[in-house]
Motif scaffolding. Structure first.
Motif, short mmCIF file in Angstrom:
data_model
loop_
_atom_site.label_atom_id
_atom_site.label_comp_id
_atom_site.label_asym_id
_atom_site.label_seq_id
_atom_site.Cartn_x
_atom_site.Cartn_y
_atom_site.Cartn_z
N PRO A 82 54.66 9.50 29.03
CA PRO A 82 53.50 9.74 30.55
C PRO A 82 53.48 9.34 32.05
N THR A 83 54.17 8.36 32.12
CA THR A 83 54.23 8.45 34.11
C THR A 83 55.60 7.14 33.86
N LEU A 84 55.85 7.40 35.15
CA LEU A 84 56.89 6.19 35.63
C LEU A 84 56.05 4.64 36.62
N ASP A 85 54.42 5.46 36.31
CA ASP A 85 53.69 3.90 37.20
C ASP A 85 54.12 2.70 35.88
N VAL A 86 54.36 2.16 35.51
CA VAL A 86 54.71 1.02 34.67
C VAL A 86 53.53 0.15 35.08
N HIS A 87 53.43 -0.07 35.70
CA HIS A 87 51.85 -0.67 35.54
C HIS A 87 50.62 -0.46 34.77
N LEU A 88 50.43 0.86 34.52
CA LEU A 88 49.82 1.55 33.79
C LEU A 88 50.36 1.74 32.18
N THR A 89 51.64 1.83 31.71
CA THR A 89 51.75 1.94 30.55
C THR A 89 52.41 1.23 30.31
N THR A 90 52.50 0.94 28.94
CA THR A 90 53.61 0.21 27.74
C THR A 90 54.39 1.22 27.03
N SER A 91 54.12 2.64 27.42
CA SER A 91 55.62 3.81 27.13
C SER A 91 56.86 2.71 26.87
N SER A 92 57.35 2.63 26.42
CA SER A 92 58.47 2.41 26.33
C SER A 92 59.89 3.25 26.74
N SER A 141 51.53 -4.66 45.21
CA SER A 141 52.14 -4.16 43.54
C SER A 141 51.70 -5.70 42.20
N MET A 142 51.99 -7.25 43.04
CA MET A 142 51.82 -7.96 42.47
C MET A 142 50.36 -7.92 42.18
N ASN A 143 49.68 -7.83 42.92
CA ASN A 143 48.18 -7.89 42.46
C ASN A 143 47.40 -6.92 41.77
N ARG A 144 48.14 -5.65 41.38
CA ARG A 144 47.69 -4.20 40.99
C ARG A 144 48.41 -5.27 39.71
N TRP A 145 49.37 -5.06 39.65
CA TRP A 145 49.99 -5.77 38.51
C TRP A 145 48.47 -6.75 37.38
N VAL A 146 48.52 -7.83 37.80
CA VAL A 146 47.51 -8.95 37.31
C VAL A 146 46.23 -7.71 36.83
N GLU A 147 45.99 -7.18 37.72
CA GLU A 147 44.58 -6.65 37.25
C GLU A 147 44.81 -4.69 36.30
N LYS A 148 45.62 -4.08 35.55
CA LYS A 148 46.20 -3.88 35.27
C LYS A 148 47.10 -3.99 33.94
N LEU A 168 50.80 2.16 46.64
CA LEU A 168 49.74 1.38 46.11
C LEU A 168 48.71 2.10 46.45
N ALA A 169 48.47 2.12 47.24
CA ALA A 169 46.85 2.07 48.99
C ALA A 169 46.35 3.68 47.57
N SER A 170 47.67 4.23 47.94
CA SER A 170 46.75 5.52 47.57
C SER A 170 47.29 6.49 46.03
N ALA A 171 47.12 5.17 45.18
CA ALA A 171 46.99 5.83 44.34
C ALA A 171 45.94 5.98 43.30
N GLY A 172 45.78 7.34 42.89
CA GLY A 172 44.40 7.63 42.01
C GLY A 172 44.64 7.00 40.95
N THR A 173 43.00 6.94 40.05
CA THR A 173 43.09 6.02 38.82
C THR A 173 44.34 6.16 37.75
N ASP A 174 44.96 7.91 37.82
CA ASP A 174 46.01 8.22 36.99
C ASP A 174 47.07 7.12 37.21
N GLY A 175 47.74 6.72 38.61
CA GLY A 175 48.59 6.09 38.94
C GLY A 175 49.05 6.23 39.96
N VAL A 176 50.65 6.36 40.78
CA VAL A 176 51.20 6.26 41.64
C VAL A 176 51.22 7.88 41.70
N SER A 177 51.96 8.81 42.65
CA SER A 177 51.79 9.78 42.28
C SER A 177 53.54 9.86 43.69
N GLU A 178 54.02 8.48 43.92
CA GLU A 178 55.25 8.20 44.32
C GLU A 178 55.81 7.61 43.82
#
Lengths: 522, 316
Positions: free
Chosen positions: A49-59, A122-129, A180-190
């Motif tokens: 669904p995305t390659l923003d792995v902070h957001l998804t648990t997709s294998s 990165s790490m603080n965003r990961w703790v949050e997400k 990360l600063a420019s990431a939207g709610t649907d994740g990073v764009s790069e």
């Protein structure tokens, strides 16, 4: 005129066929020197669904992202945490602070050097997400000490911090702070990381293209799981989205793809006997379990859960699920049997009993009065569906009035969130690095485990002074979970099936195919 | 003629409006949502609800519909939740493989079906007729996915002449493009060829029994001219209808064939979107397919007049 037209068409067709056929090298040609490189084509079963792995648990997302991103610590082949982007990790005496000294000179794929600012963001965003970090590291913060030092401040002196950080699902990938600063709610764009491959292109529903990252700085040491050095021998990697398993199989047989992931269990014997293939069946994916609804309905009664557990013949269920004795293991381990730190067979006395008479007696004692029991499963995964069909039969023999409801995967994901909808559910449970991350003990995950002893013991495990003490407590808790609370009845552990052409050398499988170290002749 | 064309185009509006309501309601009332699928199976309810809110899926269903239809009227079909690209862009990128397969499969089916249909009609009751009809019956009975699998095993796995799956855009080379599409096109075209061949035969037989054909024969007109000039043209209307329908179904996407051959076309887009509950894409593709069907039918209707002057619209 007509004849000429037909001849023209036939000539075009033959011309096209000849043009399409592969140029076979003549004898002796190109065999003198084997040079590694080229494009590695990997067939995967679904598009992430995305390659923003902070957001998804997709294998699927993880299979691709492991090549793009790296983490401060990661798992070695024994599933133990070791540094990757961190050079050293120091724990304070009170256990409330972890200091990570970063390796210097690590470049992101955009050319920028990785510093503490990127790691902290990165790490603080990961703790949050991350659903796990949010619970297990609640209130923790990562802070910059200097450009190459990051400090983790914990609320409680838990000992499994590094194991949680080395977890595979929703892993804490280090990305540039500005991305990360420019990431939207649907994740990073790069998709920019520090890994051995950089993201190049994503053709929707076709492929994801990665290329070798020339400025990659590997960690020291021998390659071992996700840690150690990572030497890249191929120029490009293409993850092709091939949803049909027979197409993946034909593709790897003909060399259209070099590696095919998630091969069907029933093709295993054919694959291992195919001469031009190398086939792997690592036991590193997870287990198949029966989940009890402990929030609503009659399965809130633990005596009923114990009764059903006593009647389950796990061997029959697993054989139906994967269809081959070589592809499953019977074990009461809730953790991976391969996990050096946590594997224990506590609870084996009540595992895989298949004692229908005992189940009937226990059901009677528990006050079961032929109430309808709703059993959920998905038809999208054969091993779930097959398990559920056999389980339904076993439940009927025990005298349980079970009604099997089969849904497609998205529908099941939706319906299982309603505690009033179901009583039993067949589910695949992925491996985790510490007992606290198990879905069987998760109060928020469908099934809704809610037991004082479980939560207290897990807390004790997390603050245990030594690994040995933690393991002993976990062994006691696993025994309690099998004998008393019974949050799940785990049927068994199953292997994944991965095939690759025999033209690849040194291919390592660790949860998925690792694409560094693998050699492909050009 | 122009009025007729305009009327038919205008009739598309209520069709699309009704289709939009029906498809919107069906997919939104079906359990499952894209947020769960994007976040993965271990996501908590809280995370799922947060993403649903971001996607606007927590709004009342009528609000969501009016929001969507308002944008659609301005040409904006929304953005894919899963692919994170505009729906129109997703449709366009998936349309090229489908059109390529449709053209090649259509060409193969026409090249096979019309000649053998004529052959069977002109040799009615002979072994040739029985053979052609037998083969066409098999062609219609064998599902394209099964034929596809046989073709993969024979030409892909055994003989290694053609790739078993995948797609290469025409911009990356014409032969590369064609080689990936030959097998799926044969798999798809065979069924359509069988259907068109049977229709050609029966339609031709009807005309061949007419008196003006007998007259032509008695006047000594060459059999070739009788078939091509006098029979085929008069018999072509029902054949054209079938060709139009089959081409329409090819453009709408051959879901199973595209899946087996891993062609990223409209068929795969719709099936993937349903599995992902990617509402915006499902709605967009269904509207696109509806438009395509209606327009192909319109073109077929207009072609009736070109082929047969008796049905020209300006002639009463």
């Amino acid at each position: 005129m007509m004849k000429k037209f037909v001849l023209l068409i036939v000539a075009l067709f033959v011309f096209a066929l000849v043009g399409c056929s592969k140029d076979e090298p003549k004898d002796g040609e190109g065999s003198a020197e084997a040079e590694y490189g080229g494009t590695l084509k990997v067939a995967m079963s679904a598009q992430p669904p995305t390659l923003d792995v902070h957001l998804t648990t997709s294998s699927d997302a993880i299979d691709v992202s492991l090549n793009i991103y790296e983490t401060l610590v990661a798992q070695n082949s024994k599933q133990q945490a070791e540094p990757v982007l961190a050079e050293t990790v120091e724990k304070s005496d009170d256990g409330l602070t972890y200091t990570f000294k970063l390796r210097k000179g690590i470049k992101f794929h955009n050319g920028k050097e990785m510093t503490a600012d990127d790691v902290v963001a990165s790490m603080n965003r990961w703790v949050e997400k991350s659903s796990r970090a949010k619970v297990l590291l609640a209130g923790s913060t990562f802070e910059k000490e200097d450009d190459y030092t990051v400090v983790l401040k914990l609320q409680n002196a838990v000992t499994d911090v590094l194991d949680v950080m080395a977890g595979r699902g929703q892993f804490p990938a280090i990305m540039p702070a500005e991305v990360l600063a420019s990431a939207g709610t649907d994740g990073v764009s790069e998709y920019i990381g520090t890994g051995p491959f950089k993201f190049t292109d994503w053709k929707q529903d076709r492929f994801i293209h990665l290329t070798k990252f020339d400025d990659y700085s590997p960690a020291e040491g021998e390659p071992d799981g996700l840690v150690g050095s990572k030497t890249v021998y191929v120029d490009d990697v293409e993850f092709h989205i091939v949803t049909d398993s027979s197409t993946r199989m034909a593709g790897v047989q003909t060399g259209e793809y070099d590696i095919a992931l998630n091969m069907p269990f029933d093709s295993y014997e054919q694959l291992v006997t195919t001469s031009n293939l190398q086939t792997f069946s690592p036991f590193d994916k997870g287990a198949i379990s029966l989940v009890y609804n402990k929030k609503s309905g009659i399965m809130t009664n633990p005596d009923l859960r114990k009764a059903i557990n006593a009647g389950i013949d796990s061997h029959s269920v697993m054989l139906a699920a994967v269809g081959n004795e070589k592809l499953f293991k019977l074990s009461p381990n809730f953790m991976s049997p391969e996990n050096a730190d946590w594997a224990t067979d506590a609870g084996k006395e009540v595992y895989n009993l298949g004692d229908v008479e005992k189940a009937k007696q226990l059901l009677k004692e528990a006050g079961y009065n032929n109430e309808e029991v709703i059993l959920y499963a998905t038809g999208d995964y054969d091993h779930h569906y097959n398990s559920a069909v056999v389980l339904k039969e076993q439940l009927s023999k025990m005298g349980v009035n079970a009604k099997l409801e089969i849904y497609d995967w998205p529908t099941l994901l939706d319906k299982r969130n309603g505690p009033e909808n179901w009583d039993l559910m067949v589910a695949g449970i992925s491996y985790v690095t510490t007992p606290s991350q198990l879905l069987a003990v998760n109060p928020d995950w469908p099934g809704w485990t809610n037991d004082e002893k479980i939560s207290t013991t897990l807390d004790e495990i997390r603050v245990a002074a030594t690994k040995e003490e933690a393991k002993e407590k976990w062994s006691d808790l696993q025994s309690y979970m099998w004998n008393e609370y019974v949050p799940h009845t785990q049927f068994g552990h199953y292997a994944s099936v991965i095939s690759a052409t025999d033209k690849l050398e040194d291919l390592t499988i660790f949860n998925t195919a690792l694409l560094w170290e693998v050699k492909k002749t050009k | 003629m122009k009025m007729y064309f305009l009327k038919r185009l205008l009739s598309l509006i209520p069709v699309l409006f009704i289709v939009s309501i029906v498809i919107f309601m069906i997919i939104h009332l079906t359990p499952g949502d894209p947020a769960s699928l994007v976040l993965g199976e271990e996501a908590t309810e809280e995370q799922i609800q947060a993403m649903r809110a971001d996607m606007g899926l927590d709004l009342p269903i009528l609000t969501q519909y009016f929001h969507w239809i308002g944008n659609a009227l301005q040409g904006d079909l929304g953005t894919s939740y899963f692919m994170r690209q505009p729906v129109t862009e997703a449709i366009v990128s998936h349309l090229a493989p489908t059109i390529s397969v449709a053209i090649i499969a259509g060409t193969i089916s026409l090249l096979i079906s019309i000649p053998i249909g004529i052959l069977a009609a002109t040799r009615r009751g002979t072994n040739t007729d029985r053979t052609v009809m037998g083969i066409s019956l098999i062609g219609m009975s064998v599902p394209s996915f099964l034929l596809g699998l046989f073709l993969i095993l024979l030409f892909g796995v055994k003989l290694r002449w053609l790739p078993v799956a995948g797609y290469q855009p025409i911009t990356d080379g014409f032969f590369g493009h064609i080689k990936y599409l030959i097998l799926p096109s044969i798999a798809l075209g065979s069924m359509h060829a069988a259907l068109i061949a049977r229709m050609t035969r029966s339609s031709l037989l009807e005309v061949l029994n007419m008196n003006y054909i007998k007259t032509a024969r008695s006047k000594g007109v060459h059999e070739y001219l009788i078939i091509t000039r006098h029979t085929l043209r008069n018999a072509f209307l029902p054949i054209l209808t079938v060709i139009g329908q089959t081409f329409g179904s090819l453009i709408a996407g051959a879901v199973v064939t595209e899946t087996i051959f891993n062609i990223p076309g409209i068929g795969q887009l719709i099936i993937n979107s349903v599995e992902r509950r990617d509402y915006a894409v499902i709605q967009g593709v269904v509207l696109f397919v509806t438009c395509t069907y209606v327009l192909i039918n319109l073109i077929v209707d207009l072609l009736y007049g070109v082929i047969d002057p008796r049905v020209r619209l300006n002639k009463k």
